[in-house]
Design an enzyme around this catalytic site. Structure first.
Site, mmCIF file in Angstrom:
data_model
loop_
_atom_site.group_PDB
_atom_site.id
_atom_site.type_symbol
_atom_site.label_atom_id
_atom_site.label_comp_id
_atom_site.label_asym_id
_atom_site.label_seq_id
_atom_site.Cartn_x
_atom_site.Cartn_y
_atom_site.Cartn_z
ATOM 1 N N ASP A 51 0.104 -13.033 -0.540
ATOM 2 C CA ASP A 51 1.226 -12.270 -1.087
ATOM 3 C C ASP A 51 1.731 -13.033 -2.289
ATOM 4 O O ASP A 51 2.125 -14.206 -2.157
ATOM 5 C CB ASP A 51 2.336 -12.124 -0.044
ATOM 6 C CG ASP A 51 1.915 -11.216 1.083
ATOM 7 O OD1 ASP A 51 2.578 -11.242 2.129
ATOM 8 O OD2 ASP A 51 0.913 -10.504 0.915
ATOM 9 N N HIS A 63 -4.010 -11.145 7.026
ATOM 10 C CA HIS A 63 -3.479 -12.502 6.887
ATOM 11 C C HIS A 63 -4.064 -13.447 7.925
ATOM 12 O O HIS A 63 -4.152 -14.649 7.715
ATOM 13 C CB HIS A 63 -1.947 -12.467 6.956
ATOM 14 C CG HIS A 63 -1.318 -11.967 5.687
ATOM 15 N ND1 HIS A 63 -1.061 -12.781 4.612
ATOM 16 C CD2 HIS A 63 -0.932 -10.734 5.300
ATOM 17 C CE1 HIS A 63 -0.526 -12.085 3.636
ATOM 18 N NE2 HIS A 63 -0.428 -10.828 4.022
ATOM 19 N N TRP A 77 2.187 -6.589 -4.094
ATOM 20 C CA TRP A 77 2.014 -8.044 -4.109
ATOM 21 C C TRP A 77 0.872 -8.523 -3.231
ATOM 22 O O TRP A 77 0.449 -9.653 -3.354
ATOM 23 C CB TRP A 77 3.284 -8.688 -3.555
ATOM 24 C CG TRP A 77 3.598 -8.203 -2.191
ATOM 25 C CD1 TRP A 77 3.081 -8.657 -1.018
ATOM 26 C CD2 TRP A 77 4.447 -7.120 -1.841
ATOM 27 N NE1 TRP A 77 3.555 -7.927 0.037
ATOM 28 C CE2 TRP A 77 4.416 -6.984 -0.439
ATOM 29 C CE3 TRP A 77 5.256 -6.246 -2.570
ATOM 30 C CZ2 TRP A 77 5.142 -6.021 0.241
ATOM 31 C CZ3 TRP A 77 5.984 -5.285 -1.904
ATOM 32 C CH2 TRP A 77 5.918 -5.181 -0.495
ATOM 33 N N HIS A 78 0.287 -7.637 -2.375
ATOM 34 C CA HIS A 78 -0.705 -8.109 -1.403
ATOM 35 C C HIS A 78 -2.106 -8.066 -1.988
ATOM 36 O O HIS A 78 -2.641 -6.989 -2.253
ATOM 37 C CB HIS A 78 -0.631 -7.259 -0.135
ATOM 38 C CG HIS A 78 -1.629 -7.649 0.914
ATOM 39 N ND1 HIS A 78 -1.272 -8.263 2.099
ATOM 40 C CD2 HIS A 78 -2.986 -7.547 0.961
ATOM 41 C CE1 HIS A 78 -2.339 -8.475 2.835
ATOM 42 N NE2 HIS A 78 -3.397 -8.046 2.152
ATOM 43 N N SER A 136 -4.292 -7.828 11.124
ATOM 44 C CA SER A 136 -3.723 -8.196 9.823
ATOM 45 C C SER A 136 -4.727 -9.046 9.067
ATOM 46 O O SER A 136 -5.293 -10.003 9.614
ATOM 47 C CB SER A 136 -2.428 -9.000 10.003
ATOM 48 O OG SER A 136 -2.102 -9.632 8.758
ATOM 49 N N ALA A 189 1.435 -4.728 10.051
ATOM 50 C CA ALA A 189 0.121 -4.769 10.693
ATOM 51 C C ALA A 189 0.294 -5.131 12.163
ATOM 52 O O ALA A 189 1.130 -5.965 12.512
ATOM 53 C CB ALA A 189 -0.768 -5.786 10.004
ATOM 54 N N GLU A 241 1.416 -1.556 -1.638
ATOM 55 C CA GLU A 241 1.958 -2.915 -1.693
ATOM 56 C C GLU A 241 1.610 -3.521 -3.025
ATOM 57 O O GLU A 241 0.438 -3.679 -3.369
ATOM 58 C CB GLU A 241 1.337 -3.773 -0.604
ATOM 59 C CG GLU A 241 2.179 -3.885 0.628
ATOM 60 C CD GLU A 241 1.607 -4.903 1.568
ATOM 61 O OE1 GLU A 241 1.769 -4.713 2.778
ATOM 62 O OE2 GLU A 241 0.984 -5.860 1.078
ATOM 63 N N GLN A 274 2.100 -12.430 13.899
ATOM 64 C CA GLN A 274 2.004 -11.002 13.580
ATOM 65 C C GLN A 274 2.582 -10.160 14.701
ATOM 66 O O GLN A 274 3.241 -9.158 14.476
ATOM 67 C CB GLN A 274 0.535 -10.647 13.347
ATOM 68 C CG GLN A 274 0.327 -9.409 12.526
ATOM 69 C CD GLN A 274 1.003 -9.488 11.191
ATOM 70 O OE1 GLN A 274 0.941 -10.503 10.502
ATOM 71 N NE2 GLN A 274 1.723 -8.438 10.817
#
Ligand code: ZN
Length: 380
Positions: free
Chosen positions: A303, A296, A353-354, A294, A289, A351, A268
């Protein structure tokens, strides 16, 4: 008695003479015949060929080919009827025909000047959605901990971001010191605030955003995710992902595809720094991020695209699979984390797709309330 032998000897020498004479005569005759057939006949044929009556020509040819194997000179093109040219002396026929002067070998065809190779037009990178705050998600595959090595990444085996990932030394952009929040075009510059380090990073509903962070070395428990190119996510999210993917396929025939799952702090960090350099500060703070902030890194963010188009896209929601997700994702515990119109609360741009796994209960509640996670958790 004696007389006879003399005679016989005299008789003998007589007969011998006669024999020699005979022989001599034979030789002479032979030579005459030879002279006649080989030399005179040649002259006669050439003389005779000029007399080009069609009937005789073919007979001549047959005769010549039959008899002449040792023709010395190429048949000169039938020269016009010559007056009886003197019979050429046999010596001239023996002069070797001059070999044809070799024709100069054709100069090698100059190889065509290589056409300048057309510069390969850079393949257009899949358009990642400019509105997405964490576009860095487009290329986590380059990161070492994208999970394809089989061992889930831990703080120990998270190799430092390869130097190559770090683009050349960026012109130093003044890093705001945490204190007074700095907003760029309405989006908070995360470096201008000191985030709260959350105490429950492993909680399914843990809140990570510009004000709430996990520690640098936090790595959750991870498993490889199906329908992805070697991505890792939390086991709870992986189970829900499998159920949701099957249901979506059943309803729409589309197969959901995971383009990005868990991302390490190091990854990140590299993407945020790259974004500042390559996309500029405004885009970086609205779309990327900051390291440690983040979702993630929790292993709970996915995603999502489809196997027919394996790249995140801002228009995902308008696809059949995207619409199915809008209606059903909460039934499997997932929410669209950065919805449009909530930028000031989530801190990031829209967003498509997130998705964030928070469990069926919370997701269903938020789906029906339309709340964001910050609103649902009361931390706006
Ligand atoms: Zn994401």
């Amino acid at each position: 008695m004696r007389k006879k032998r003399k005679n016989a000897k005299g008789g003998n020498s007589l007969s011998m003479t006669m024999v020699y004479g005979l022989l001599f005569a034979l030789v002479v005759v032979g030579m005459v015949i030879y002279y006649d057939s080989h030399i005179i006949a040649k002259g006669q044929t050439e003389i005779r060929t000029s007399d080009s009556t069609p009937a005789t020509e073919s007979a001549v040819y047959a005769d010549i080919t039959a008899r002449t194997t040792y023709r010395l000179s190429p048949t000169p093109s039938p020269t016009p009827a010559l007056s009886a040219s003197p019979i050429p002396s046999p010596r001239s026929a023996l002069t070797p025909t001059p070999f044809p002067t070799p024709r100069p070998s054709p100069s090698p065809t100059p190889s065509p000047t290589p056409r300048p190779t057309r510069k390969a037009t850079p393949t257009p990178q899949p358009a990642s959605d400019p509105t997405s705050p964490s576009v860095t998600e487009t290329d986590p595959s380059t990161t070492p901990n994208s999970g394809s090595s089989g061992t889930p990444p831990t703080t120990q085996n998270v190799p430092p971001t390869p130097a190559s990932a770090a683009t050349p030394t960026p012109t130093p952009i003044p890093t705001p010191v945490p204190g007074e929040p700095v907003y760029i075009n309405g989006f908070l510059d995360p470096r201008s605030v000191t985030p709260e380090i959350i105490s429950n990073p492993s909680s399914i509903t843990a809140l990570v955003n510009k004000y709430h962070a996990v520690t640098k070395d936090y790595v959750p428990s991870l498993v490889p995710a199906k329908s992805s190119n070697g991505r890792y996510i939390r086991p709870e999210a992986a189970d829900a992902w499998d159920l949701m993917r099957e249901a979506c396929h059943e309803d729409t025939g589309k197969t959901l595809y995971l383009t990005s799952g868990y991302r390490s702090y190091a990854t990140q960090k590299a993407s945020f720094e790259n974004a500042i350099i390559n996309k500029g500060l405004e885009r970086a703070v609205s779309k990327y991020a900051y390291p440690g902030r983040s979702e993630h890194q929790l292993g709970l963010a996915l995603d999502i695209a489809t196997t027919s188009y394996k790249t995140i896209s801002g228009s995902f929601l308008s696809t059949e699979a995207g619409q199915w997700m809008t209606e059903h994702a909460h039934e499997y515990g997932f929410i669209l984390r950065y919805p449009s119109g909530k930028e000031s609360i989530t801190g990031y741009a829209f967003e498509a797709w997130h998705y964030r796994y928070i469990g069926v209960d919370a997701a269903t509640a938020m789906h029906s309330s339309g709340q964001t996670l910050e609103e649902y958790l009361g931390k706006t």
